[in-house]
Design a protein around this motif. Structure first.
Motif, PDB file in Angstrom:
ATOM      1  N   THR A 145       0.852  -1.183   0.000  1.00  0.00           N
ATOM      2  CA  THR A 145       0.000   0.000   0.000  1.00  0.00           C
ATOM      3  C   THR A 145       0.893   1.241   0.000  1.00  0.00           C
ATOM      4  OG1 THR A 145      -1.783  -1.132   1.159  1.00  0.00           O
ATOM      5  CG2 THR A 145      -1.741   1.280   1.288  1.00  0.00           C
ATOM      6  N   ILE A 146       0.557   2.203  -0.861  1.00  0.00           N
ATOM      7  CA  ILE A 146       1.397   3.388  -1.039  1.00  0.00           C
ATOM      8  C   ILE A 146       0.748   4.599  -0.364  1.00  0.00           C
ATOM      9  CG2 ILE A 146       2.549   4.875  -2.710  1.00  0.00           C
ATOM     10  CD1 ILE A 146       3.527   1.971  -2.663  1.00  0.00           C
ATOM     11  N   LYS A 147       1.473   5.238   0.531  1.00  0.00           N
ATOM     12  CA  LYS A 147       1.005   6.430   1.233  1.00  0.00           C
ATOM     13  C   LYS A 147       1.728   7.660   0.678  1.00  0.00           C
ATOM     14  CE  LYS A 147      -1.416   3.981   4.235  1.00  0.00           C
ATOM     15  NZ  LYS A 147      -2.897   4.024   4.294  1.00  0.00           N
ATOM     16  N   ARG A 148       1.006   8.775   0.589  1.00  0.00           N
ATOM     17  CA  ARG A 148       1.619  10.033   0.194  1.00  0.00           C
ATOM     18  C   ARG A 148       1.720  10.929   1.423  1.00  0.00           C
ATOM     19  NH1 ARG A 148       2.411  12.738  -4.490  1.00  0.00           N
ATOM     20  NH2 ARG A 148       1.148  11.245  -5.671  1.00  0.00           N
ATOM     21  N   GLY A 152       6.895  13.955   4.710  1.00  0.00           N
ATOM     22  CA  GLY A 152       7.628  12.766   5.119  1.00  0.00           C
ATOM     23  C   GLY A 152       7.304  12.284   6.507  1.00  0.00           C
ATOM     24  N   GLN A 153       6.260  12.843   7.133  1.00  0.00           N
ATOM     25  CA  GLN A 153       5.936  12.483   8.509  1.00  0.00           C
ATOM     26  C   GLN A 153       4.466  12.115   8.697  1.00  0.00           C
ATOM     27  OE1 GLN A 153       7.283  15.990  10.621  1.00  0.00           O
ATOM     28  NE2 GLN A 153       9.329  15.122  10.951  1.00  0.00           N
ATOM     29  N   VAL A 154       3.586  12.897   8.111  1.00  0.00           N
ATOM     30  CA  VAL A 154       2.154  12.678   8.297  1.00  0.00           C
ATOM     31  C   VAL A 154       1.524  12.283   6.963  1.00  0.00           C
ATOM     32  CG1 VAL A 154      -0.025  13.730   9.010  1.00  0.00           C
ATOM     33  CG2 VAL A 154       2.102  14.347  10.181  1.00  0.00           C
ATOM     34  N   VAL A 155       0.722  11.218   6.980  1.00  0.00           N
ATOM     35  CA  VAL A 155       0.089  10.730   5.756  1.00  0.00           C
ATOM     36  C   VAL A 155      -0.988  11.708   5.307  1.00  0.00           C
ATOM     37  CG1 VAL A 155      -1.340   8.911   4.762  1.00  0.00           C
ATOM     38  CG2 VAL A 155       0.570   8.309   6.272  1.00  0.00           C
ATOM     39  N   LEU A 156      -0.926  12.072   4.040  1.00  0.00           N
ATOM     40  CA  LEU A 156      -1.950  12.939   3.460  1.00  0.00           C
ATOM     41  C   LEU A 156      -3.039  12.121   2.793  1.00  0.00           C
ATOM     42  CD1 LEU A 156      -2.952  15.774   2.643  1.00  0.00           C
ATOM     43  CD2 LEU A 156      -1.556  15.544   0.561  1.00  0.00           C
TER      44      LEU A 156
END
Length: 398
Positions: A145-148, A152-156
């Motif tokens: 699963t790919i997170k954006r 670099g710290q909190v998932v958008l």
């Protein structure tokens, strides 16, 4: 009505410094470090020379790596002289494209040097796709699963991985279109991540072919361990042991060669080559471990081309024979017997020469020195004796 065969050129991009894959034990750029006994770059070039449809292979190398490249000793009429690369991968590819422009190729394949396990089938697939598309590249579907996360710290957000693919090489194109696209890309203030992105930016249609998880890019130190596992595969390995013994008398001179190191002395060793008694014994030990005779079989004293030759050439040949068997050198042990010169302070340098010649870690090489307590011809300082043993792993012959 027959059509002429397409002229297909392959550019092997090897102009980087390979620093991310370096460790304290291996300071060599990754493309020149050995995997399964053979340098990564040599394996990658071999993969393309193994394809009958490839008309020319052009390596693009770092400007400081000319000697390293020459040491690969590659020979094939389709292999062109290496081209100095640029400051970035994009610039290096452009230099390769310029170098092959005079050949007027129909298609060009661009390959990362650090992907040594590309197969003929993968190359075939890219070439076939170019019959109906401007470009093509192998890809792999993403399984994680790919997170954006912009910071670099909190998932958008979470990406739809069904529409995302990981790019591999070779990336293939119709030469004229790609050369033009690269020339235009060089004039804009943007760094493209790969050649397919340049093609997309230029409006070309790029197809995807099936990638292969074994066509991975060697980037970090742990990737070399994965590469070694890939080469050995599921083949059962067996350990072989060989021994070597050599002796050379002294003659008038001012230095001896021992373990690939020149040591000042009141005499030199007599022999057809550089008379390096330690490397001769070690070469025989490696050859013996794989049943390949002795040093005289491969480098006859009657052959004048070996007169005065550096014995590292003989040692490298023995190591290459192990690699051709799909094997690897496990460890080497050498004992040098003489009253003089004193050896101990030169041992680290000898281990370095041997490890670099064979592409193994220095801690796999042991060199010991002793005397014969003034007994015999060594005790009378008439010559030097060396004894060696070598253990290697090779695929078991079922």
């Amino acid at each position: 009505m027959s059509t002429r065969p397409k002229f297909i050129a392959a550019i092997i991009v090897a102009a980087g410094k390979g620093e991310r894959a370096q460790t304290g034990d291996f300071a060599e750029p990754k493309q020149y470090r050995r995997v399964g006994g053979r340098p990564v770059l040599a394996r990658t070039i071999d993969a393309f020379l193994a394809h009958p449809g490839i008309s020319a292979v052009v390596p693009v190398i770092h400007v400081d790596h000319a000697e390293r490249y020459q040491a690969l000793s590659l020979a094939d009429e389709r292999l062109r002289d290496p081209v100095p690369g640029g400051a970035s991968r994009q610039a290096s590819v452009l230099e390769g494209l310029k170098a092959i422009a005079a050949l007027r190729p129909d298609l060009v394949l661009i390959q990362d040097a650090a992907r040594p396990f590309v197969t003929v089938e993968q190359i075939d697939a890219v070439i076939s796709a170019l019959a109906s598309h401007d470009g093509a590249l192998p890809t792999l579907p993403l399984t994680d699963t790919i997170k954006r996360a912009p910071d670099g710290q909190v998932v958008l957000t979470t990406e739809d991985r069904r529409t995302l693919f990981a790019a591999q090489t070779p990336q293939g194109f119709r030469f004229g279109q790609m050369f033009s696209a690269h020339m235009r890309a060089a004039t804009v203030r943007r760094e493209f991540t790969d050649d397919a992105e340049i093609a997309e930016w230029a409006g070309l249609r790029v197809a995807m072919t099936a990638g292969d998880r074994n066509n991975f890019k060697i980037t970090h130190p742990e990737d070399f361990r994965r590469a070694e596992r890939h080469i050995s595969g599921d083949k059962a390995m067996e350990t072989r042991v060989g021994t070597g013994f050599d002796v050379h008398p002294f003659e008038p001179g001012d230095a001896v060669w021992l373990g690939g190191v020149r040591i000042e002395h009141t005499a030199k060793l007599k022999g057809h080559s550089d008379a390096d008694v330690a490397l001769h014994a070690l070469t025989d030990a490696i050859l013996g471990s794989i049943g390949e005779g002795d040093i005289g079989v491969h480098f006859p004293p009657s052959d004048m081309q070996w007169r005065g030759a550096a014995s590292t050439l003989f040692l490298k040949h023995a190591g290459d024979l192990v690699a051709k068997r799909g094997g690897r050198i496990v460890n080497l042990d050498v004992t040098i017997v003489c009253e003089a010169p004193r050896i101990a302070k030169h041992v680290p340098a000898m281990c370095t020469v041997i490890s670099q010649t064979l592409g193994i870690k220095p801690d796999r090489v042991a060199i010991k020195a002793t005397t014969s307590e003034r007994l015999g011809f060594t005790g009378r300082e008439e010559g030097i004796v060396a004894m060696a043993s070598a253990s290697v792993e090779v695929p078991r012959d079922e």
